[in-house]
Design an enzyme around this catalytic site. Structure first.
Site, PDB file in Angstrom:
ATOM      1  N   GLU A  26       8.927   1.032  11.434  1.00 48.26           N
ATOM      2  CA  GLU A  26      10.007   2.010  11.223  1.00 48.26           C
ATOM      3  C   GLU A  26       9.347   3.382  11.327  1.00 48.26           C
ATOM      4  O   GLU A  26       8.582   3.773  10.432  1.00 48.26           O
ATOM      5  CB  GLU A  26      10.609   1.840   9.819  1.00 48.26           C
ATOM      6  CG  GLU A  26      11.295   0.517   9.578  1.00 48.26           C
ATOM      7  CD  GLU A  26      12.650   0.417  10.254  1.00 48.26           C
ATOM      8  OE1 GLU A  26      13.151   1.428  10.770  1.00 48.26           O
ATOM      9  OE2 GLU A  26      13.202  -0.690  10.276  1.00 48.26           O
ATOM     10  N   LYS A  29       0.849  -1.190   0.000  1.00 48.37           N
ATOM     11  CA  LYS A  29       0.000   0.000   0.000  1.00 48.37           C
ATOM     12  C   LYS A  29       0.881   1.235   0.000  1.00 48.37           C
ATOM     13  O   LYS A  29       1.513   1.570   0.994  1.00 48.37           O
ATOM     14  CB  LYS A  29      -0.928   0.055   1.217  1.00 48.37           C
ATOM     15  CG  LYS A  29      -2.017   1.102   0.991  1.00 48.37           C
ATOM     16  CD  LYS A  29      -2.602   1.684   2.231  1.00 48.37           C
ATOM     17  CE  LYS A  29      -1.913   2.918   2.723  1.00 48.37           C
ATOM     18  NZ  LYS A  29      -1.871   4.061   1.802  1.00 48.37           N
ATOM     19  N   GLU A  59       9.221  15.852  15.950  1.00 47.65           N
ATOM     20  CA  GLU A  59       9.743  15.703  14.593  1.00 47.65           C
ATOM     21  C   GLU A  59       9.291  16.901  13.750  1.00 47.65           C
ATOM     22  O   GLU A  59       8.128  17.296  13.786  1.00 47.65           O
ATOM     23  CB  GLU A  59       9.207  14.401  13.975  1.00 47.65           C
ATOM     24  CG  GLU A  59       9.857  14.082  12.650  1.00 47.65           C
ATOM     25  CD  GLU A  59       9.408  12.722  12.094  1.00 47.65           C
ATOM     26  OE1 GLU A  59       8.197  12.458  12.082  1.00 47.65           O
ATOM     27  OE2 GLU A  59      10.286  11.942  11.678  1.00 47.65           O
ATOM     28  N   CYS A 111      13.569  10.348   7.417  1.00 50.11           N
ATOM     29  CA  CYS A 111      13.341   9.920   8.811  1.00 50.11           C
ATOM     30  C   CYS A 111      14.588  10.161   9.645  1.00 50.11           C
ATOM     31  O   CYS A 111      14.504  10.470  10.823  1.00 50.11           O
ATOM     32  CB  CYS A 111      12.923   8.465   8.860  1.00 50.11           C
ATOM     33  SG  CYS A 111      14.048   7.391   7.973  1.00 50.11           S
TER      34      CYS A 111
HETATM   35  P1  NAD Z   1       2.117   8.328   7.743  1.00 54.55           P
HETATM   36  O1  NAD Z   1       2.252   7.611   9.024  1.00 54.55           O
HETATM   37  O2  NAD Z   1       1.119   9.414   7.653  1.00 54.55           O
HETATM   38  O3  NAD Z   1       1.744   7.296   6.565  1.00 54.55           O
HETATM   39  C1  NAD Z   1       2.547   6.179   6.250  1.00 54.55           C
HETATM   40  C2  NAD Z   1       1.686   5.157   5.523  1.00 54.55           C
HETATM   41  O4  NAD Z   1       0.698   4.673   6.424  1.00 54.55           O
HETATM   42  C3  NAD Z   1       0.923   5.701   4.322  1.00 54.55           C
HETATM   43  O5  NAD Z   1       0.877   4.740   3.301  1.00 54.55           O
HETATM   44  C4  NAD Z   1      -0.458   5.943   4.903  1.00 54.55           C
HETATM   45  O6  NAD Z   1      -1.491   5.923   3.932  1.00 54.55           O
HETATM   46  C5  NAD Z   1      -0.585   4.754   5.842  1.00 54.55           C
HETATM   47  N1  NAD Z   1      -1.578   4.920   6.901  1.00 54.55           N
HETATM   48  C6  NAD Z   1      -2.073   6.079   7.409  1.00 54.55           C
HETATM   49  N2  NAD Z   1      -3.008   5.795   8.355  1.00 54.55           N
HETATM   50  C7  NAD Z   1      -3.075   4.431   8.452  1.00 54.55           C
HETATM   51  C8  NAD Z   1      -3.820   3.536   9.252  1.00 54.55           C
HETATM   52  N3  NAD Z   1      -4.711   3.977  10.143  1.00 54.55           N
HETATM   53  N4  NAD Z   1      -3.634   2.210   9.101  1.00 54.55           N
HETATM   54  C9  NAD Z   1      -2.724   1.748   8.219  1.00 54.55           C
HETATM   55  N5  NAD Z   1      -1.995   2.567   7.411  1.00 54.55           N
HETATM   56  C10 NAD Z   1      -2.163   3.881   7.532  1.00 54.55           C
HETATM   57  O7  NAD Z   1       3.576   8.837   7.359  1.00 54.55           O
HETATM   58  P2  NAD Z   1       4.013   9.711   6.103  1.00 54.55           P
HETATM   59  O8  NAD Z   1       3.551  11.117   6.304  1.00 54.55           O
HETATM   60  O9  NAD Z   1       3.671   9.022   4.835  1.00 54.55           O
HETATM   61  O10 NAD Z   1       5.618   9.645   6.239  1.00 54.55           O
HETATM   62  C11 NAD Z   1       6.342  10.467   7.082  1.00 54.55           C
HETATM   63  C12 NAD Z   1       6.659   9.782   8.391  1.00 54.55           C
HETATM   64  O11 NAD Z   1       7.329   8.554   8.129  1.00 54.55           O
HETATM   65  C13 NAD Z   1       7.623  10.568   9.258  1.00 54.55           C
HETATM   66  O12 NAD Z   1       7.200  10.495  10.594  1.00 54.55           O
HETATM   67  C14 NAD Z   1       8.949   9.848   9.094  1.00 54.55           C
HETATM   68  O13 NAD Z   1       9.843   9.999  10.153  1.00 54.55           O
HETATM   69  C15 NAD Z   1       8.490   8.449   8.944  1.00 54.55           C
HETATM   70  N6  NAD Z   1       9.512   7.655   8.262  1.00 54.55           N
HETATM   71  C16 NAD Z   1      10.216   6.730   8.983  1.00 54.55           C
HETATM   72  C17 NAD Z   1      11.240   5.995   8.380  1.00 54.55           C
HETATM   73  C18 NAD Z   1      12.032   4.966   9.133  1.00 54.55           C
HETATM   74  O14 NAD Z   1      12.683   4.148   8.497  1.00 54.55           O
HETATM   75  N7  NAD Z   1      12.021   4.948  10.455  1.00 54.55           N
HETATM   76  C19 NAD Z   1      11.518   6.209   7.034  1.00 54.55           C
HETATM   77  C20 NAD Z   1      10.781   7.158   6.329  1.00 54.55           C
HETATM   78  C21 NAD Z   1       9.768   7.869   6.955  1.00 54.55           C
END
Ligand code: NAD
Length: 497
Positions: free
Chosen positions: A245, A172, A378, A279
């Protein structure tokens, strides 16, 4: 027409007419539309993956490795097209997306070989007539939920090891960047139908279904800590394995012996890569007080020399932020810090020459305090807040003063500082004198609120393999410790006669 879903090896229409409009963050124009999957579509994708699983897990290792190498090779031949699409939907400078495609192809090659080589083991047996095996089995269907900042790379970190371990997957993508992921249909077409399925849609609809379904067996998630916490709670009643992650607030400590010709551009790059939307972006900088003035003056000058612009322009250093709300969060945090006494040495505003697009100037802040939101939460934007420290004890305490523990960086050649830093700082990755560098073989992941589990390296494939112990006695002899216990007691010497 909206881009369809990819289920069971073919493009299929979604159950509803709802679409996701994909926006170019440099122009705010719609690039394309994608079908928004529903919960019913998610269930179809999960079933396709379950159907494909029994035969995929039995594909011999050498053949599986060949197929994964083929994925890598198709990815390489589509890299330019993919990188361009990703710049149009996500905003990153094209050069960074070209890198992302190269690294992603390398991970498919890496896990093709790791999967082929690492199996279970044979244990020393208790008796000669016995064989004790440790098997490593795939779980079944892995739900891979991916964010927008490195959508291809982070998808690869899940899909490549999950497939190499013999699982099938449902991917997804984020609704911010679904186009480049859907282009992978042509790449994953190298694999048997249903081994990989791609379904765009809202996190709260498709994501929730993937997590809560009893027909998925692992959730591999990269995204924000708040969504990760929700996913962990949703998966708990099924005791489903969840790999998280999550967010970060990475510190960068610059010691008094650091070569500022390297440290100044190094810290800037670690904080500003992908407009700070990494991240492991450097989000807190601690500089030894004897070099603080020189460091902050030089980094402000350096940052002002960087070019902000569309990702498709080869002269651009810093692209737009991916969406307006992400920029609004940065503006809020910078505004809050300034009201509370922080001083802006560079940036701190939208570039006036770029009225359209979600641009924000790379920003340097000083006079920041530990309790400011910009030093605690963050930011995920192009901001470098810098504070001074006195002793190295203080530097370590400051580095650890966060609820997150993803990565941490250090510039020094002092071996005592280095050893103390990697032993005492609680973070999943420690970078010394070379920020943000990934290694295929080096496990990556977070401590504290930054997550659980590891991607990359051998640890990365272990996340997708379940351990089973097999004890096999081929003598078929009756054992003395079985019933009747009277005989067992007698033979053990507990009963006389
Ligand atoms: P997000 O948490 O908003 O979304 C991530 C994914 O989860 C998307 O595909 C989203 O559609 C899905 N999602 C949202 N709500 C959900 C739910 N209720 N159930 C299941 N899936 C759901 O994050 P984002 O804005 O896409 O990305 C930025 C964040 O990701 C930042 O906090 C960043 O630090 C983190 N990040 C972490 C790493 C790591 O390796 N630790 C790497 C990249 C990004």
């Amino acid at each position: 027409m909206a881009k369809p879903l990819w289920i069971g090896g073919r493009f299929v229409d979604a159950a509803s007419d709802e679409v996701i409009a994909v926006i170019n963050p440099a122009t705010e124009e719609v690039v394309d539309t994608v079908a928004a999957g529903t919960a019913e579509d998610a269930r179809r994708a999960i079933e396709a993956a379950n159907e494909a699983f029994p035969s995929w897990r039995r594909v011999p290792g050498v053949e599986k490795a060949g197929l994964l190498h083929e994925v890598a090779s198709r990815l390489r031949s589509k890299a330019e097209e993919l990188a361009t699409t990703l710049t149009l939907e996500g905003g990153k400078p094209l050069i960074e997306n070209r890198d992302e495609m190269g690294w992603s192809a390398a991970y498919f090659d890496y896990y093709a070989e790791i999967g082929r080589h690492c199996r279970g083991r044979v244990l020393p047996s208790i008796e000669d007539s016995q064989l004790s095996l440790v098997l490593k089995e795939p779980y079944g269907v892995v739900a891979c939920i991916v964010p927008w900042n490195y959508p291809i790379l982070l998808m690869t970190w899940k899909v490549a090891p999950a497939l190499a371990a013999g699982n099938t997957v449902v991917i997804k993508p984020s609704s911010v960047t679904p186009l480049s992921t859907l282009m992978f249909a042509e790449i994953f077409d190298a694999l048997p139908p249903g081994v990989v399925n791609i379904i765009a849609g809202a996190g709260s609809v498709v994501g929730d279904e993937l997590v809560a379904s009893p027909r998925t067996h692992v959730v591999a998630f990269t995204g924000s800590t708040s969504v990760g916490q929700r996913i962990a709670a949703l998966a708990a009643p099924l005791v489903k394995k969840v790999h998280l992650e999550l967010g970060g607030k990475d510190p960068f400590v610059v010691c008094e012996d650091a070569d500022l010709d390297v440290a100044v551009p190094g810290v800037a790059w670690a904080a500003l890569l992908n407009a700070g939307q990494v991240c492991t972006s450097t989000e807190r900088v601690y500089v030894q007080q004897s070099i603080f003035d020189e460091f902050t003056t030089r980094i402000a000058e350096h940052v002002q020399s960087l070019r902000v612009g569309p990702g498709m322009d080869p002269t651009t250093d810093i692209g737009p932020m991916a969406r307006a709300p992400y920029r609004a969060k940065v503006e809020h945090q910078v505004g809050d810090a300034v009201i509370r006494g922080a001083r802006v040495l560079a940036g701190g505003r939208r570039p006036p020459e770029l009225p359209r697009g979600f641009f924000y100037e790379p920003t340097v802040l000083v006079n920041v305090e530990p309790d400011m939101e910009i030093m605690r939460e963050e930011t995920f934007g192009p901001v470098i807040p810098i504070a001074a420290y006195g002793t190295f004890d203080e530097a370590i305490e400051l580095a650890n003063s966060s609820a997150y523990g993803l990565g941490a960086n250090l510039y020094t050649h002092n071996a005592i500082y280095i050893k103390r830093f990697y032993e005492e700082v609680k973070a999943g990755t420690i970078w010394i004198n070379d920020p943000l560098t990934d290694n295929d073989a080096g496990p990556f992941g977070g401590m504290k609120l930054s997550g659980t589990g590891r991607e990359l390296g051998e640890e990365g494939i272990e996340e997708f393999r379940e351990t089973k112990h097999v004890h096999w006695d081929f003598s078929m002899e009756h054992k003395m410790w079985w019933y009747p216990y009277e005989q067992y007691n007698r033979e053990s010497g507990y009963l006389e006669g």
